[in-house]
Design an enzyme around this catalytic site. Structure first.
Site, PDB file in Angstrom:
ATOM      1  N   TYR A 168       0.813  -1.221   0.000  1.00 38.43           N
ATOM      2  CA  TYR A 168       0.000   0.000   0.000  1.00 38.43           C
ATOM      3  C   TYR A 168       0.847   1.272   0.000  1.00 38.43           C
ATOM      4  O   TYR A 168       0.633   2.162  -0.831  1.00 38.43           O
ATOM      5  CB  TYR A 168      -0.930  -0.013   1.208  1.00 38.43           C
ATOM      6  CG  TYR A 168      -1.777   1.235   1.328  1.00 38.43           C
ATOM      7  CD1 TYR A 168      -2.803   1.470   0.419  1.00 38.43           C
ATOM      8  CD2 TYR A 168      -1.557   2.167   2.336  1.00 38.43           C
ATOM      9  CE1 TYR A 168      -3.587   2.608   0.513  1.00 38.43           C
ATOM     10  CE2 TYR A 168      -2.331   3.304   2.434  1.00 38.43           C
ATOM     11  CZ  TYR A 168      -3.350   3.521   1.522  1.00 38.43           C
ATOM     12  OH  TYR A 168      -4.115   4.659   1.617  1.00 38.43           O
ATOM     13  N   LYS A 172       1.226   4.509  -2.979  1.00 41.70           N
ATOM     14  CA  LYS A 172       0.938   5.930  -2.813  1.00 41.70           C
ATOM     15  C   LYS A 172       2.156   6.786  -3.175  1.00 41.70           C
ATOM     16  O   LYS A 172       2.002   7.898  -3.685  1.00 41.70           O
ATOM     17  CB  LYS A 172       0.463   6.212  -1.392  1.00 41.70           C
ATOM     18  CG  LYS A 172      -0.892   5.574  -1.067  1.00 41.70           C
ATOM     19  CD  LYS A 172      -1.988   6.045  -2.018  1.00 41.70           C
ATOM     20  CE  LYS A 172      -3.350   5.519  -1.639  1.00 41.70           C
ATOM     21  NZ  LYS A 172      -4.416   5.968  -2.552  1.00 41.70           N
TER      22      LYS A 172
END
Length: 245
Positions: A168, A172
């Site tokens: 994750y 980003k």
């Protein structure tokens, strides 16, 4: 009389996305609610309308080329153009105990799935919507990021960090880098694009862990979506200001 502005928010049937749609609707924007589940989409649109927003639904799975193209056609049929795109849809991928994703044992298919939604999905939807955005006199794009995507913060020994999230968090960081590349490409066009960090928000995405509400998390996206002409572009913001890359 000025023409009503149109905004599309992806992943807007719940959580932060829904509150971004509600916030823009409260400001008088006509809001296209993007979601991949038809039933949840209909429920969200009805709820927004009940709250006074001018909202309509757009079926959209950001992982599909055809879905993105069909969504753009739907927005064109229902609104004729687009002034704001908020790329909010995102996934974390499976987490271990304490929200950890160990890079030494991480399933590569998890990485692929997270990047497909959080990065490639943003590129796919942005490019599909660009012809509509170019019809606007003040187009704005907001990419929903996270402070865990800040390489500066993640590598600072003096910053209190949460769990290692090896799929994750880098997704980003990748999204932030892509945002900068779009900003460079859009230089001089009037299209402003920025990344937004909503903070740690208590939604089902986080297992309702967090010290912020979805309404609070939506505020930075609404602010960046309504920037005046000449505002910042290619930057990363949270409520307090610029977030380091």
């Amino acid at each position: 009389m000025s023409e009503t502005k149109v905004a599309l928010v992806t992943g807007a049937n719940k959580g932060i996305g829904y509150e971004i749609a509600a916030g823009l609707g409260a400001l008088g924007y006509r809001v296209a609610v993007g979601a991949r589940d038809a039933a949840r989409l209909e429920t969200a649109v009805e709820k927004l309308r009940a709250g006074g927003a001018d909202a309509f639904g757009v079926l959209l799975d950001v992982t599909g080329d055809r879905s993105a193209a069909d969504a753009a056609a739907s927005v064109e049929r229902q609104a004729g153009r687009l002034d704001v795109l908020v790329n909010n849809a995102g996934v974390s991928g499976p987490m271990g105990p304490d929200w950890a994703q160990d890079p030494t044992t991480l399933d590569l298919d998890v990485v692929r799935a997270v990047v497909e939604t959080n990065v490639i999905g943003v590129i796919r939807v942005t490019n599909a919507m660009l012809p509509l955005l170019r019809r606007s006199s003040s187009p704005r794009i907001v990419n929903m990021s996270s402070s865990v995507g800040s390489v500066a913060l993640q590598s600072d020994p003096d910053v209190e960090l949460g769990a290692v999230m090896a799929a994750y968090a880098p997704s980003k960081s990748f999204l932030n880098a892509v945002t900068v590349q779009y900003a460079r490409q859009f230089a001089g066009t009037g299209i402003l694009i920025n990344a937004a960090c909503p903070g740690l928000v208590a939604t089902d995405f986080t297992g309702f862990f967090g010290d912020r509400t979805a309404e609070q998390g939506a505020l930075i996206a609404v602010r960046l979506a309504t920037l005046p002409d000449g505002g910042p572009t290619g930057k990363f913001f949270d409520d307090a200001g610029v977030v380091p890359w």
